[in-house]
Design a protein around this motif. Structure first.
Motif, PDB file in Angstrom:
ATOM      1  N   ILE A   1      57.550  95.199  92.447  1.00 39.65           N
ATOM      2  CA  ILE A   1      57.453  95.308  90.982  1.00 39.65           C
ATOM      3  C   ILE A   1      57.941  96.677  90.524  1.00 39.65           C
ATOM      4  N   ARG A   2      57.525  97.715  91.216  1.00 32.83           N
ATOM      5  CA  ARG A   2      57.922  99.083  90.850  1.00 32.83           C
ATOM      6  C   ARG A   2      59.430  99.274  90.948  1.00 32.83           C
ATOM      7  N   GLN A   3      60.075  98.651  91.933  1.00 33.82           N
ATOM      8  CA  GLN A   3      61.511  98.828  92.118  1.00 33.82           C
ATOM      9  C   GLN A   3      62.335  97.996  91.141  1.00 33.82           C
ATOM     10  N   LEU A   4      61.854  96.810  90.782  1.00 34.18           N
ATOM     11  CA  LEU A   4      62.681  95.878  90.021  1.00 34.18           C
ATOM     12  C   LEU A   4      62.413  95.881  88.523  1.00 34.18           C
ATOM     13  N   PHE A   5      61.149  96.050  88.125  1.00 37.20           N
ATOM     14  CA  PHE A   5      60.817  95.897  86.703  1.00 37.20           C
ATOM     15  C   PHE A   5      61.556  96.902  85.813  1.00 37.20           C
ATOM     16  N   PRO A   6      61.675  98.188  86.176  1.00 39.53           N
ATOM     17  CA  PRO A   6      62.441  99.104  85.308  1.00 39.53           C
ATOM     18  C   PRO A   6      63.896  98.677  85.126  1.00 39.53           C
ATOM     19  N   ARG A   7      64.514  98.112  86.144  1.00 39.17           N
ATOM     20  CA  ARG A   7      65.896  97.657  86.027  1.00 39.17           C
ATOM     21  C   ARG A   7      66.006  96.466  85.091  1.00 39.17           C
ATOM     22  N   VAL A   8      65.020  95.571  85.155  1.00 40.87           N
ATOM     23  CA  VAL A   8      65.017  94.432  84.230  1.00 40.87           C
ATOM     24  C   VAL A   8      64.833  94.916  82.802  1.00 40.87           C
TER      25      VAL A   8
ATOM     26  N   ALA B   1      62.899  87.292  87.755  1.00 47.05           N
ATOM     27  CA  ALA B   1      62.178  86.176  88.372  1.00 47.05           C
ATOM     28  C   ALA B   1      61.359  86.650  89.575  1.00 47.05           C
ATOM     29  N   MET B   2      61.944  87.546  90.388  1.00 50.96           N
ATOM     30  CA  MET B   2      61.200  88.072  91.534  1.00 50.96           C
ATOM     31  C   MET B   2      59.997  88.888  91.067  1.00 50.96           C
ATOM     32  N   THR B   3      60.174  89.664  90.001  1.00 52.60           N
ATOM     33  CA  THR B   3      59.047  90.420  89.452  1.00 52.60           C
ATOM     34  C   THR B   3      57.942  89.486  88.989  1.00 52.60           C
TER      35      THR B   3
ATOM     36  N   TYR C   1      60.606 106.088  84.397  1.00 52.51           N
ATOM     37  CA  TYR C   1      59.302 106.354  85.001  1.00 52.51           C
ATOM     38  C   TYR C   1      58.763 105.057  85.625  1.00 52.51           C
ATOM     39  N   PRO C   2      59.307 104.661  86.775  1.00 53.65           N
ATOM     40  CA  PRO C   2      58.904 103.369  87.367  1.00 53.65           C
ATOM     41  C   PRO C   2      57.442 103.323  87.775  1.00 53.65           C
ATOM     42  N   SER C   3      56.896 104.413  88.279  1.00 51.96           N
ATOM     43  CA  SER C   3      55.492 104.401  88.701  1.00 51.96           C
ATOM     44  C   SER C   3      54.564 104.198  87.514  1.00 51.96           C
ATOM     45  N   GLU C   4      54.870 104.860  86.390  1.00 51.12           N
ATOM     46  CA  GLU C   4      54.050 104.701  85.204  1.00 51.12           C
ATOM     47  C   GLU C   4      54.139 103.275  84.653  1.00 51.12           C
ATOM     48  N   LEU C   5      55.339 102.706  84.707  1.00 47.23           N
ATOM     49  CA  LEU C   5      55.500 101.308  84.281  1.00 47.23           C
ATOM     50  C   LEU C   5      54.680 100.367  85.158  1.00 47.23           C
ATOM     51  N   MET C   6      54.719 100.601  86.461  1.00 41.70           N
ATOM     52  CA  MET C   6      53.958  99.752  87.373  1.00 41.70           C
ATOM     53  C   MET C   6      52.465  99.857  87.100  1.00 41.70           C
ATOM     54  N   VAL C   7      51.951 101.056  86.898  1.00 38.60           N
ATOM     55  CA  VAL C   7      50.517 101.234  86.633  1.00 38.60           C
ATOM     56  C   VAL C   7      50.120 100.565  85.328  1.00 38.60           C
TER      57      VAL C   7
END
Length: 527
Positions: A166-173, A373-375, A186-192
């Protein structure tokens, strides 16, 4: 070589070294007064985790024990094996070469098939339907406690893997749909944030019935990802010094990009460290063994004219079909990804698709859809793993019983916090899978199955006159989780063929597990 095909089934009940099943029902299950409390409850926690996840992933009513068809069991194995591990498989061929990668995947698949056969034999001989119970029956309560804790740690690692994806893919989406969004940096903040507002409420649900069919969507997505990567590999032009093309951007715009040709993959690389790193990742991609005892009991009771001599043979056919499909898919995505990206393939193949070269081969919209979709699948899979993990931890630390709303939310918050905290520190998905595969995965897949067969064979050799009539014992955990053992009526059962697995094969599997585990763990710390 001594073989267990001459062994009767009654030896498990007669052996004086085994615990009585009255002891297995003890609320605390302590082996000694000095034993840590967390270890003494590990058996009950493992049984609770396996029982709840087994019922959750069953494709029928929990009361319909023994009603699963061969197709359902095969699909269950595929759902368990085809997960995030497929994202890291292409990097294996990059590290050890094309021929080395093919050989390694084939060897691990053969070991996987044999270890599944060993587990089904152990389940048949002990009469148990859960992995934790089998280890307790063969080695004693301490082994059951250790196995329960290892299963909990494996589930925790799977949850962390979902958070890393999720951390790797969601910011790109998000960047595709909202170009220029500053928060994407800020991928870590998005994941949290996503974990607090999405994963936490889903993980705290009292039931997971609405998410139980997520595994079907996961398999469909894995097939789509493999198809897209294969298409990208077929579309990749012949290597040149430089390649110029148009990359499609958000909003329909495009820009010219110049790409260096990918470095070709060598046929075989014999670097020891690369092999030590790769073997646990491939083992993690074939992991489904904790489901074998439960699904053996869940297989449909066959009529007298069945073409399967025993249920073990029927289960083994499901293992071979599922494993063969996984083998073909892993080879396809690995070879295609390395043709498309060469030595630059990322340890998460979807990240490679989002690279400039990947956007030349596939439209950015399709790549964003795959990552989205993977996220979404990871968002749905995380609560399923967290559910069994939450039940096991509730048994481990709170002694079981019915969960209150406060306990559900508190345990879910703790799980989400731990998983996101670890995921925020992990940038390398391959290293995470390597660590899981080399420790808990190796124990579940290779060490315990090999040790079980050796232990049961040693016990059986001490029986002078084996009795061929078998009355499987019942075993419940400390949380009063009912795990009834399937017993076929004599009228509907064919004479069961005794297990036929040699002691050298069990020894070889145990040695292979020690090698993969030792080398993989060493590679984690020195790599």
């Amino acid at each position: 070589a001594m073989s267990v095909d001459t062994f009767g089934l009654e030896f498990v009940r007669k052996s004086p070294s085994l615990p009585t099943f009255r002891e297995l029902q003890s609320p605390m299950i302590p082996s000694s007064k000095s034993e840590p409390r967390i270890i003494s409850r590990g058996f009950a926690a493992g049984v609770a985790l396996e029982s709840h996840l087994g019922v959750l992933f069953a494709m029928h009513s929990p009361s319909a024990s023994g009603s699963s068809s061969l197709r359902v069991v095969t699909f269950n194995f595929m759902c368990t094996a085809l997960g995030t591990g497929i994202l890291a498989i292409p990097r294996v061929i990059t590290d050890i070469g094309v021929l080395g990668g093919v050989l390694l995947i084939a060897i691990v698949w053969l070991l996987t098939e044999r270890s599944a056969a060993f587990i089904s034999v152990a389940a048949d001989l002990t009469g148990q339907k859960l992995y934790t119970q089998i280890s307790a029956s063969a080695f004693g309560l301490l082994a059951g406690q250790v196995t329960g804790i290892i299963l909990i740690l494996y589930s925790l690692g799977s949850c962390v893997g979902s958070c890393v994806v999720i951390r790797q893919l969601f910011p790109r989406v998000l960047r595709f749909w909202a170009s220029g969004c500053s928060i994407c940096a800020y991928p870590s903040e998005l994941m949290v944030g996503g974990a607090l507002f999405v994963l936490l409420p889903l993980s705290a649900l009292p039931k997971m019935d609405r998410l139980k069919f997520t595994s079907m969507a996961s398999v469909a997505l894995q097939l789509t990802i493999v198809s897209c990567v294969v298409f990208a590999g077929m579309k990749a032009p012949a290597p040149r010094a430089e390649m110029t093309g148009l990359a499609e951007m958000a909003g329909g715009a495009s820009k010219a990009i110049t790409l260096a040709a990918p470095a070709p993959i060598p046929l075989l690389r014999l670097e020891p460290l690369a092999w030590m790193k790769s073997a646990p990742i491939v083992a993690f991609a074939f992991q489904f063994h904790q489901n074998v005892p439960f699904l053996l009991a869940e297989l449909r009771q066959y009529p007298r004219d069945s073409k399967w001599p025993t249920k073990r043979d029927k289960l083994q056919m499901a293992v071979r079909i599922a494993g063969s499909i996984c083998f073909v898919l892993y080879l396809a995505i690995a070879i295609a990804a390395n043709k498309a990206f060469g030595m630059s393939v990322d340890k998460n193949v979807l990240v490679s698709l989002a690279s400039p070269r990947g956007l030349e081969l596939l439209p950015e919209g399709l790549v964003a859809a795959l990552m989205g979709a993977m996220t979404l699948v990871m968002v749905c899979v995380f609560p399923l793993n967290a559910f069994g993990l939450r039940i096991g931890i509730h048994e481990l630390f709170l002694g079981g019983g019915i969960e209150s709303a406060r306990q559900r939310w508190g345990a879910s918050l703790a799980l989400v916090a731990v998983c996101t905290g670890i995921a925020a520190m992990v940038d390398d998905l391959g290293s995470l899978f390597r660590l899981i595969g080399a420790t808990t995965g190796v124990y579940i897949m290779f060490l315990l199955p090999g040790a079980l067969l050796l232990r049961l064979a040693m016990q059986a050799s001490e029986i002078d006159s084996p009795c061929h009539s078998y009355d499987p014992p019942s075993c419940c955990n400390a949380a009063s989780v009912r795990t009834s053992v399937l017993v076929e009526s004599p009228a509907s059962r064919q004479p069961a063929a005794p297990p036929s697995i040699s002691i050298p094969a069990a020894t070889a599997l145990l040695c292979a597990g020690l090698c993969i585990g030792g080398c993989g763990t060493t590679a984690v710390f020195i790599g």
